[in-house]
Design a protein around this motif. Structure first.
Motif, mmCIF file in Angstrom:
data_model
loop_
_atom_site.group_PDB
_atom_site.id
_atom_site.type_symbol
_atom_site.label_atom_id
_atom_site.label_comp_id
_atom_site.label_asym_id
_atom_site.label_seq_id
_atom_site.Cartn_x
_atom_site.Cartn_y
_atom_site.Cartn_z
ATOM 1 N N LEU A 61 0.823 -1.210 0.000
ATOM 2 C CA LEU A 61 0.000 0.000 0.000
ATOM 3 C C LEU A 61 0.852 1.253 0.000
ATOM 4 O O LEU A 61 0.534 2.237 -0.677
ATOM 5 C CB LEU A 61 -0.941 -0.024 1.211
ATOM 6 C CG LEU A 61 -2.061 -1.059 1.185
ATOM 7 C CD1 LEU A 61 -2.839 -1.043 2.492
ATOM 8 C CD2 LEU A 61 -2.993 -0.811 0.012
ATOM 9 N N GLN A 62 1.931 1.224 0.761
ATOM 10 C CA GLN A 62 2.821 2.377 0.792
ATOM 11 C C GLN A 62 3.439 2.629 -0.574
ATOM 12 O O GLN A 62 3.575 3.774 -1.021
ATOM 13 C CB GLN A 62 3.929 2.141 1.828
ATOM 14 C CG GLN A 62 5.043 3.174 1.849
ATOM 15 C CD GLN A 62 4.580 4.523 2.377
ATOM 16 O OE1 GLN A 62 3.519 4.610 2.987
ATOM 17 N NE2 GLN A 62 5.369 5.562 2.146
ATOM 18 N N ARG A 63 3.749 1.562 -1.288
ATOM 19 C CA ARG A 63 4.409 1.694 -2.579
ATOM 20 C C ARG A 63 3.469 2.266 -3.639
ATOM 21 O O ARG A 63 3.868 3.120 -4.436
ATOM 22 C CB ARG A 63 4.934 0.322 -3.030
ATOM 23 C CG ARG A 63 5.703 0.358 -4.343
ATOM 24 C CD ARG A 63 6.382 -0.967 -4.600
ATOM 25 N NE ARG A 63 7.066 -0.999 -5.874
ATOM 26 C CZ ARG A 63 8.257 -0.476 -6.108
ATOM 27 N NH1 ARG A 63 8.900 0.124 -5.112
ATOM 28 N NH2 ARG A 63 8.813 -0.548 -7.300
ATOM 29 N N VAL A 64 2.223 1.825 -3.655
ATOM 30 C CA VAL A 64 1.310 2.274 -4.707
ATOM 31 C C VAL A 64 0.668 3.615 -4.396
ATOM 32 O O VAL A 64 0.085 4.241 -5.287
ATOM 33 C CB VAL A 64 0.208 1.226 -4.959
ATOM 34 C CG1 VAL A 64 0.809 -0.084 -5.399
ATOM 35 C CG2 VAL A 64 -0.670 1.034 -3.734
ATOM 36 N N THR A 65 0.748 4.071 -3.145
ATOM 37 C CA THR A 65 0.158 5.365 -2.805
ATOM 38 C C THR A 65 1.183 6.473 -2.654
ATOM 39 O O THR A 65 0.845 7.645 -2.832
ATOM 40 C CB THR A 65 -0.648 5.262 -1.501
ATOM 41 O OG1 THR A 65 0.218 4.806 -0.437
ATOM 42 C CG2 THR A 65 -1.815 4.309 -1.654
ATOM 43 N N VAL A 73 -2.022 11.083 -3.257
ATOM 44 C CA VAL A 73 -2.356 9.663 -3.105
ATOM 45 C C VAL A 73 -3.349 9.241 -4.182
ATOM 46 O O VAL A 73 -3.197 8.188 -4.827
ATOM 47 C CB VAL A 73 -2.914 9.398 -1.696
ATOM 48 C CG1 VAL A 73 -3.532 7.999 -1.621
ATOM 49 C CG2 VAL A 73 -1.810 9.531 -0.655
ATOM 50 N N LEU A 74 -4.379 10.057 -4.408
ATOM 51 C CA LEU A 74 -5.372 9.722 -5.429
ATOM 52 C C LEU A 74 -4.749 9.690 -6.825
ATOM 53 O O LEU A 74 -5.044 8.798 -7.633
ATOM 54 C CB LEU A 74 -6.520 10.732 -5.381
ATOM 55 C CG LEU A 74 -7.367 10.732 -4.103
ATOM 56 C CD1 LEU A 74 -8.412 11.840 -4.164
ATOM 57 C CD2 LEU A 74 -8.036 9.378 -3.898
ATOM 58 N N ALA A 75 -3.887 10.664 -7.105
ATOM 59 C CA ALA A 75 -3.232 10.699 -8.416
ATOM 60 C C ALA A 75 -2.304 9.509 -8.603
ATOM 61 O O ALA A 75 -2.235 8.922 -9.691
ATOM 62 C CB ALA A 75 -2.461 12.006 -8.582
ATOM 63 N N ASN A 76 -1.582 9.131 -7.551
ATOM 64 C CA ASN A 76 -0.690 7.973 -7.656
ATOM 65 C C ASN A 76 -1.476 6.681 -7.848
ATOM 66 O O ASN A 76 -1.072 5.807 -8.625
ATOM 67 C CB ASN A 76 0.171 7.872 -6.395
ATOM 68 C CG ASN A 76 1.199 8.980 -6.304
ATOM 69 O OD1 ASN A 76 1.609 9.540 -7.319
ATOM 70 N ND2 ASN A 76 1.608 9.319 -5.093
ATOM 71 N N LEU A 77 -2.608 6.556 -7.148
ATOM 72 C CA LEU A 77 -3.433 5.365 -7.332
ATOM 73 C C LEU A 77 -3.964 5.273 -8.757
ATOM 74 O O LEU A 77 -3.966 4.195 -9.367
ATOM 75 C CB LEU A 77 -4.597 5.387 -6.333
ATOM 76 C CG LEU A 77 -4.252 5.070 -4.873
ATOM 77 C CD1 LEU A 77 -5.469 5.277 -3.983
ATOM 78 C CD2 LEU A 77 -3.739 3.639 -4.735
ATOM 79 N N ALA A 78 -4.426 6.409 -9.294
ATOM 80 C CA ALA A 78 -4.924 6.406 -10.671
ATOM 81 C C ALA A 78 -3.812 6.058 -11.657
ATOM 82 O O ALA A 78 -4.022 5.278 -12.597
ATOM 83 C CB ALA A 78 -5.529 7.769 -11.004
ATOM 84 N N HIS A 79 -2.631 6.635 -11.453
ATOM 85 C CA HIS A 79 -1.499 6.343 -12.341
ATOM 86 C C HIS A 79 -1.120 4.874 -12.291
ATOM 87 O O HIS A 79 -0.974 4.220 -13.337
ATOM 88 C CB HIS A 79 -0.307 7.211 -11.947
ATOM 89 C CG HIS A 79 0.974 6.802 -12.603
ATOM 90 N ND1 HIS A 79 1.413 7.328 -13.789
ATOM 91 C CD2 HIS A 79 1.927 5.898 -12.226
ATOM 92 C CE1 HIS A 79 2.559 6.790 -14.136
ATOM 93 N NE2 HIS A 79 2.897 5.914 -13.198
ATOM 94 N N ASN A 80 -0.941 4.343 -11.097
ATOM 95 C CA ASN A 80 -0.476 2.962 -10.968
ATOM 96 C C ASN A 80 -1.516 1.967 -11.477
ATOM 97 O O ASN A 80 -1.173 0.960 -12.102
ATOM 98 C CB ASN A 80 -0.137 2.667 -9.506
ATOM 99 C CG ASN A 80 1.039 3.492 -9.017
ATOM 100 O OD1 ASN A 80 1.942 3.830 -9.791
ATOM 101 N ND2 ASN A 80 1.037 3.851 -7.743
#
Length: 460
Positions: free
Chosen positions: A40-44, A261-268
Motif C-alpha cells: 500500500l505504501q508503494r502504490v500510494t 495519493v489519489l493521483a498515484n493510485l490512478a497512475h499505478n
C-alpha cells in the motif's frame, strides 16, 4: 555496570513487560501485515514506472504526430469534406454507436482544418511533455475525433493508439524527460535558493478557455452518447482547479497529500491496465494464429510477402519469401513469442529476451510490409515492460549526445556581462532537470515536492 545494547537508546524509557494488547500486530518486515503495508505504501506514495510511462507518452504522441504529418496532403480525402465516407454517413454512424467526435459538430471545412491542426499540435506538445495534463486531454479528444470520423481508414495500430490516448490522460507520464519536469526542477532550485516560483500565466489561461467549451458541449450532446467521457473531462477540469487551490494555499498540508495519493493510485492502476492490455493483445493474436491452418503448416508469412500492397521493397520480400526455411522459422517464431510472452513476465531475463524479439518483429513488419505506424504503436506499447536500468542508461546516452551537439553551437548570452552564462533562476546547463528529484539519500523525493508529478495543477 550494565552496558546498553547498540540497538537500544541510552535514555530510552523502560517498556512495560507483559503481553501485547489484543488486536495489535507488528508492522515490521516479519509481521503478518508487513507485506500488505509495504504494498500500500508503494502504490500510494509514488507514481511507479516514471521512465516507462514517459516512453509510452513519447512513443504514442510521436506515432500519431508522424501519421498526421504524412497524411497532411491527403487529410481531406481521408477524414475531411472530400472523404468517400462523407459527413452525413459519419453522423449517422456516430448517432448509432454513440461515438465521440468533435468533427461531427459541423461539416465546415474551416472547423475540420482547426481540429486537425489542434490534434497535430497537441501530439507535438505531449511528446515534448509541455503542459502534459492539458495536452493529454486535447490529444485524446483529437485522436477520438479523427478516428471516429472515418473508422474504416484505420488498422490495428489505430486501435492501440485509440486506447492508449485514453489511458495517458490518467497517468503521471511527465515525471521525467519532459518540459514539465524541467520546469519543476527549476522551481525546486528557486525554492532551495529562497526565491518564489516564477509566475505562470499559460496554465490558467488554458483552463479558462477550455471550461466554457466543455460547459457548452455537454448540454448540447457534443460529447457523444456515453457517460464516461463527459464525467472524465469534467473531473479533470475540476480537479485542475482543486490542485491549483491546494498548491497556492496549502502546498504542504494534508489536502495536498490526499490529492497526491489519489493521483498515484490512478497512475499505478492505469499502468497496470496498460500492461494487461499489451498482454491481452499478444495472447489473443497468438492463440488466433494457432487456429489458422497457414500458421500451423508454417506458410502464413509467405502470402503477405507476395502481395503488392504489402511489399514496399519487392526485391527484399522476394529474397525472404524464396527461403522456405526462413519463412517457416519466422512464422512459428511469431506464434511462439506472442503466446509465450504473457507467461514470462515473472522471469525478468526471459521476458527481456522475448521483448527484444517482439520489437525486432515489429521493426521487420515496418520494413517488409510497409506498416510503420502500426509498428511504432506496438513498440511504444511494448516499452512499458522495458527495464528501468536500460531506460536510465539510454536517457544518459541521449543527454550526453545532446550536450555534445549543443557544445559545438554558439551559445547566446543570457546574463549581462557573462557571455554564455545562463541566468541564475534557470540553473546550470547540465543540471539533472530531466529526472526525478532526488532526496539526497539515493531515493526520490516526496511527490509533493516534485510539482505534482508533471501537470496535476491548474497550470497544466
Amino acid at each position: 555496570m550494565t552496558i546498553p545494547s547498540p540497538a537500544t537508546p541510552r535514555n530510552a524509557a523502560p517498556q512495560p513487560a507483559g503481553p501485547r494488547p489484543a488486536g495489535t500486530r507488528s508492522g515490521g518486515p516479519g509481521g503478518p501485515g508487513g507485506g500488505l503495508a509495504r504494498g500500500l505504501q508503494r502504490v500510494t506514495a509514488s507514481a511507479l514506472g516514471p521512465y516507462q510511462s514517459a516512453v509510452v507518452r513519447i512513443g504514442f504522441a510521436a506515432t500519431y504526430l508522424f501519421f498526421l504529418l504524412r497524411e497532411l496532403p491527403h487529410r481531406h480525402e481521408l477524414y475531411g469534406p472530400d472523404s468517400p465516407w462523407h459527413w452525413e454517413l459519419a453522423r449517422r454512424l456516430t448517432d448509432g454507436n454513440e461515438a465521440f467526435s468533435v468533427l461531427m459538430w459541423t461539416d465546415s471545412t474551416v472547423w475540420f482544418e482547426a481540429v486537425y491542426v489542434l490534434t497535430l499540435l497537441s501530439a507535438a506538445a505531449l511528446m515534448l511533455g509541455w503542459r502534459t495534463r492539458t495536452m493529454s486531454v486535447l490529444f485524446m479528444v483529437g485522436v477520438l475525433s479523427v478516428q471516429n470520423r472515418s473508422i474504416f481508414m484505420g488498422d490495428g495500430g489505430d486501435n492501440v493508439v485509440h486506447l492508449m490516448a485514453i489511458y495517458l490522460v490518467l497517468t503521471r507520464c511527465a515525471q521525467v524527460w519532459s518540459l514539465d519536469a524541467r520546469r519543476a526542477a527549476r522551481d525546486a532550485r528557486r525554492a532551495a535558493a529562497g526565491l518564489p516560483p516564477l509566475r505562470d500565466i499559460v496554465g490558467p489561461v488554458l483552463w479558462v478557455l477550455l471550461g466554457p467549451v466543455l460547459a457548452v458541449a455537454t448540454p448540447m450532446g457534443g460529447l457523444g452518447g456515453t457517460w464516461w467521457l463527459p464525467a472524465l473531462l469534467w473531473t479533470i477540469w475540476l480537479s485542475a482547479a482543486a490542485w491549483w487551490a491546494v498548491n497556492r494555499h496549502a502546498p504542504h498540508g494534508q489536502p495536498r497529500t490526499l490529492l497526491d495519493v489519489l493521483a498515484n493510485l490512478a497512475h499505478n492502476a492505469t499502468l497496470a491496465v496498460i500492461m494487461a492490455e499489451v498482454c491481452l493483445i499478444y495472447a489473443t493474436a497468438g492463440w488466433y494464429k494457432i487456429q489458422g491452418s497457414r500458421w500451423q503448416d508454417g506458410t502464413a508469412l509467405y502470402y503477405p510477402l507476395n502481395l503488392d500492397y504489402f511489399t514496399p521493397w519487392p526485391a527484399l520480400s522476394d529474397i525472404l519469401g524464396a527461403s522456405g526455411l526462413m519463412v517457416l522459422v519466422l512464422t512459428y517464431g511469431t506464434v511462439i513469442v506472442q503466446v509465450a510472452f504473457p507467461f514470462t513476465l515473472f522471469n525478468r531475463r526471459v521476458k527481456n529476451v522475448l521483448l527484444v524479439a517482439m520489437i525486432c518483429e515489429h521493426a521487420g513488419i515496418a520494413l517488409l510490409l510497409g506498416l510503420p505506424f502500426f509498428s511504432m504503436a506496438m513498440i511504444a506499447a511494448d516499452a512499458v515492460f522495458l527495464p528501468t536500468a536500460f531506460l536510465v542508461w539510454l536517457g544518459a546516452r541521449v543527454t550526453t549526445g545532446r550536450r555534445r551537439l549543443f557544445s559545438r553551437l554558439p551559445v547566446r548570452s543570457r546574463a549581462p556581462g557573462k557571455p554564455g552564462t545562463p541566468a541564475s533562476e534557470d540553473g546550470p546547463p547540465d543540471s539533472p532537470e530531466d529526472g526525478p528529484v532526488t532526496d539526497g539519500h539515493g531515493g526520490t523525493e516526496d511527490p509533493r515536492r516534485q510539482g505534482g508529478g508533471g501537470g496535476h495543477t491548474l497550470v497544466g
